[in-house]
Every structure is written in C-alpha cells, then in structure tokens.
Design an enzyme around this catalytic site. Structure first.
Site, PDB file in Angstrom:
ATOM      1  N   THR A  57      26.151 -22.371  51.250  1.00  0.00           N
ATOM      2  CA  THR A  57      25.197 -22.918  51.809  1.00  0.00           C
ATOM      3  C   THR A  57      23.981 -21.803  51.742  1.00  0.00           C
ATOM      4  O   THR A  57      22.935 -22.107  52.014  1.00  0.00           O
ATOM      5  CB  THR A  57      25.586 -22.946  53.352  1.00  0.00           C
ATOM      6  N   ASP A  58      24.203 -20.353  51.392  1.00  0.00           N
ATOM      7  CA  ASP A  58      23.347 -19.409  51.471  1.00  0.00           C
ATOM      8  C   ASP A  58      22.155 -19.740  50.751  1.00  0.00           C
ATOM      9  O   ASP A  58      21.045 -19.708  51.071  1.00  0.00           O
ATOM     10  CB  ASP A  58      23.766 -18.001  51.527  1.00  0.00           C
TER      11      ASP A  58
ATOM     12  N   ASP B 294      26.448 -11.998  51.142  1.00  0.00           N
ATOM     13  CA  ASP B 294      27.186 -10.961  50.968  1.00  0.00           C
ATOM     14  C   ASP B 294      26.853  -9.599  51.410  1.00  0.00           C
ATOM     15  O   ASP B 294      27.371  -8.893  52.318  1.00  0.00           O
ATOM     16  CB  ASP B 294      27.916 -10.717  49.577  1.00  0.00           C
TER      17      ASP B 294
HETATM   18  C1  GLA Z   1      29.366 -15.881  46.457  1.00  0.00           C
HETATM   19  C2  GLA Z   1      27.585 -15.555  46.516  1.00  0.00           C
HETATM   20  C3  GLA Z   1      27.095 -15.944  47.641  1.00  0.00           C
HETATM   21  C4  GLA Z   1      27.654 -17.000  48.160  1.00  0.00           C
HETATM   22  C5  GLA Z   1      28.988 -17.799  47.925  1.00  0.00           C
HETATM   23  C6  GLA Z   1      29.346 -18.983  48.167  1.00  0.00           C
HETATM   24  O1  GLA Z   1      30.281 -15.034  47.186  1.00  0.00           O
HETATM   25  O2  GLA Z   1      27.812 -14.143  46.230  1.00  0.00           O
HETATM   26  O3  GLA Z   1      25.706 -15.426  47.942  1.00  0.00           O
HETATM   27  O4  GLA Z   1      26.824 -18.141  47.582  1.00  0.00           O
HETATM   28  O5  GLA Z   1      29.348 -17.341  46.674  1.00  0.00           O
HETATM   29  O6  GLA Z   1      29.300 -19.274  49.481  1.00  0.00           O
END
Ligand code: GLA
Length: 378
Positions: A36-37, A171
């Site tokens: 979703t980010d 993250d």
């Molecule tokens: C990875 C990416 C995050 C996010 C997740 C899925 O961890 O680094 O930014 O998009 O996948 O939620």
C-alpha cells in the site's frame, strides 16, 4: 557479548583505538498494510530488536573509511568526489551521503565498523536499517539536526536513485520513527504517523520460511505498474484515492488482473485503519482476524505469496495460541508474521517450527520479537 560490544571490539581490532560513538537503526516487521505504501496508502509496521550497529570515530578530513564486520570487507570513499561503482554494501552508504549532500548538508568524514543482525533478504528491511544507521552516523559526525522523516526520505532516495531499487517509503520511515512497545500507523502520502500501542497479553512472532526468491524486483515493479494502471482507470494519481464504493461500482469494467491488484490495495487500506482501531481498543482478536484477511488478499488477489509462505501461515493459524498470521514484506519468500497469545508464545515457536519443517522439509527460523525505538545514538 551484546552486538553493541561486538561492534566496538570489531572497531578497536580494525582501526586500533576506541570509537567515539555507536549508532544503530532497526529492521522492521509489517503487521498490516502490505503493498500500500507506493499507492499512497496506510501501513502499520513496527521496528524490531534486530538492527544495524555502527561504531564511529570522527575524522578531520573528507574520507569515510568502513569495515563491514559482517562480510569482513573494507571500503572507503571521499565525500568530495565519489560515484557509483558496482553493487556492493558500500553503495548504500554512498547513496545516503549523496542524498544528504543534495540537501546542502556539509558532511564530515568518519571511520566506522558495521555489524548487524537483521537477516538479509528475508523481508525485514536490512537495507533500510543500513541506510538509517548511516544517516545517523553522518548526522552525529557532521552535527546537523536529526529530522527522522526527512532522513527516512533520504534513505529512500539512496535506495531508489543510487542503489537502484524501487522501494516505497515504509521501511525507512519505521526504521527512523519506531517507538518501543508500539506499532506505527503511517499515512504514506502525508508521511504523518501515529504510534499505536501493542495490545496487552500478545506477542509478535516472526516466521522466516527459509525461502528467498530471486526476481523479486521485477515482480515488485510489475505490481507497481498494475496499480498505476488501475489508478489511471479511476482518474486518480494514487489508488489511495479510490474509495471501496467507487471501486466496487466500476470494478467489472477492469481487466481481471488489474481488478484483483486494485481490490487488494483498496481493501488493505481499510483493513489497516481497522487494525489500528482494534489496537487502540485493545482488541487483539480483531487485529488477528484482520491480519489473516490481509494474507488471503495478498495470496489470492495480489498474488505475492509462494507455497512456503502459505504453508507457514496455515501452520501458524492451526496453532491454538495464534490470533492471526500473514505474509509480511514484499513477498515471494521471506517471512510471515503472527500475533500470538503471550502465555503460549514459547510453545508456539517450537510447535509451529516443527509443523512447518515437517510439511516442507525446510528449516525455518521462528522467534518472538519486540517493538523498539527507531534509529538512535546509544
Ligand atoms: C518492500 C518495500 C516497501 C513495501 C513492501 C510491501 O518491503 O521496500 O516499500 O512496498 O515491500 O508492502
């Protein structure tokens, strides 16, 4: 010996002399709000008690001299003149330096020994931990104020523009902004967040499937562009702006694959908000249900689970102490996360690991984790 002590010893052995400071930045596990980010939506990760540590000694010149105690590799670069060379852990540090210099921050050199215990490639954000630990080292040495949100954005820029991985902001934000005992409900468009306390009587357990899949990047980028197609169809820039009502009214007009991807993202935003609400009212049962619903959506609609993740989640769900479980992170391998009754967490660890191993012949790593603070000087 704690990791902090180990990194200090590594520094002394390599550089001969004491470090001035030690900084660290944690990895993360995402409780809910997956993929979703980059759609401008909601996520709810927590920073975990696995981190990247850097023992740092200030220098008077413009050189950064590094020892990775994990790889037993050395590297160095000059802050006045450096460019990208090839895929290497040092490029993360250079990428952060570059992002900070683009903010007109004047950086000073340092010697650093680095050591971490975030497993690499398992979806617990070892790269974000490295980026934020490096940013923290630069901020201490160069004496500029620590703005966690801006530092998270700088970490993401390093990863997107220097290292060349097209990740979202989750993250780095949680590695910068985590708070002990809390998850972080983050609006990935405004970058405004709320620390939400973890409910009493439960523990968060990480379940590493011991599978890693290559080509995660290409599958990830494909999902991103499918989401962009769906947003375009609805005439908005980000899927975050499509309400469930607006979506279901016109969902039939979308090609099946685009429809499934969008349905995941739009319902996941709702689940994430509902999960925060459940946490605020201490309703761990509801939180667990939402986590499993998220898994089903990631499995069937977003299609980012491999067999190992599905098996792990089913093994977890079959345990009487489990309130909910789901894959976590980008997917295609790596880790699942479970919400487990505290009084039976030790049994859960042992029994679910055994059940998974029996079902897959793979040896998993299952461990209770603790929500910690974000990047900091120790
Ligand atoms: C990875 C990416 C995050 C996010 C997740 C899925 O961890 O680094 O930014 O998009 O996948 O939620």
């Amino acid at each position: 010996m704690s990791l902090r002590e180990e990194v200090e010893v590594a520094f002394i052995n390599h550089f001969g002399g004491e470090p001035d400071i030690v900084v660290c930045a944690p990895g993360r596990v995402n409780l809910i709000g997956e993929h979703t980010d980059y759609n401008g939506g909601f996520v709810m990760p927590m920073a975990i008690d696995r981190a990247m540590y850097i023992a740092v000694r200030y220098r008077r010149d413009d050189t950064v001299v590094l020892l990775s105690a994990d790889f037993n590799h050395k590297a160095r670069f000059n802050l006045k003149k450096f460019n990208y060379i090839k895929p290497h852990w040092c490029e993360y540090i250079k990428g952060v330096a570059h992002a900070l210099q683009r903010r007109n921050l004047s950086l000073r050199g340092w010697d650093g020994a680095m050591l971490g215990n975030v497993p690499r490639g398992s979806g617990l954000s070892s790269s974000a931990a490295l980026e934020l630990a490096a940013a923290k080292a630069f901020s201490e040495v160069s004496n500029f104020p620590w703005d966690p949100v801006d530092m998270a954005v700088a970490g993401q820029e390093a990863e997107n523009n220097w290292v060349g991985v097209n990740c979202g902001i989750m993250d780095q934000m949680i590695s910068a902004c985590g708070k002990a005992g809390h998850a972080y409900l983050l609006d990935c468009r405004s970058l405004k967040g709320e620390h939400v306390p973890l409910p009493d009587g439960v523990r968060v357990v990480i379940l590493d499937t011991a599978t890693r899949r290559g080509l995660v990047d290409s599958a990830y980028n494909e999902r991103r562009s499918q989401c962009e197609d769906a947003a375009k169809f609805f005439g908005v820039e980000l899927l975050r702006d499509v309400s469930p009502e607006a979506f279901f009214k016109r969902a039939d007009e979308l090609p099946e694959c685009t429809r499934k991807r969008a349905r995941h993202v739009i319902t996941e935003d709702q689940r994430t908000l509902a999960a925060a609400e459940a946490m605020r009212s201490g309703d761990s049962k509801r939180l667990g249900q939402l986590m499993y619903e998220s898994h089903v959506s990631l499995r069937d609609d977003f299609e980012v689970c491999n067999d190992a993740l599905n098996t792990m989640v089913e093994c977890a769900m079959a345990h009487p102490a489990c309130l909910g479980a789901r894959m976590t992170g980008a997917g295609f391998g790596g880790c699942a996360v479970a919400l487990v009754r505290e009084d039976a967490a030790a049994d859960f660890e042992r029994e679910v690991a055994a059940a998974y191993q029996q079902a897959t012949q793979l040896e998993p790593a299952v461990y209770v984790c603790v929500a910690t603070d974000g990047a900091r000087r120790l």
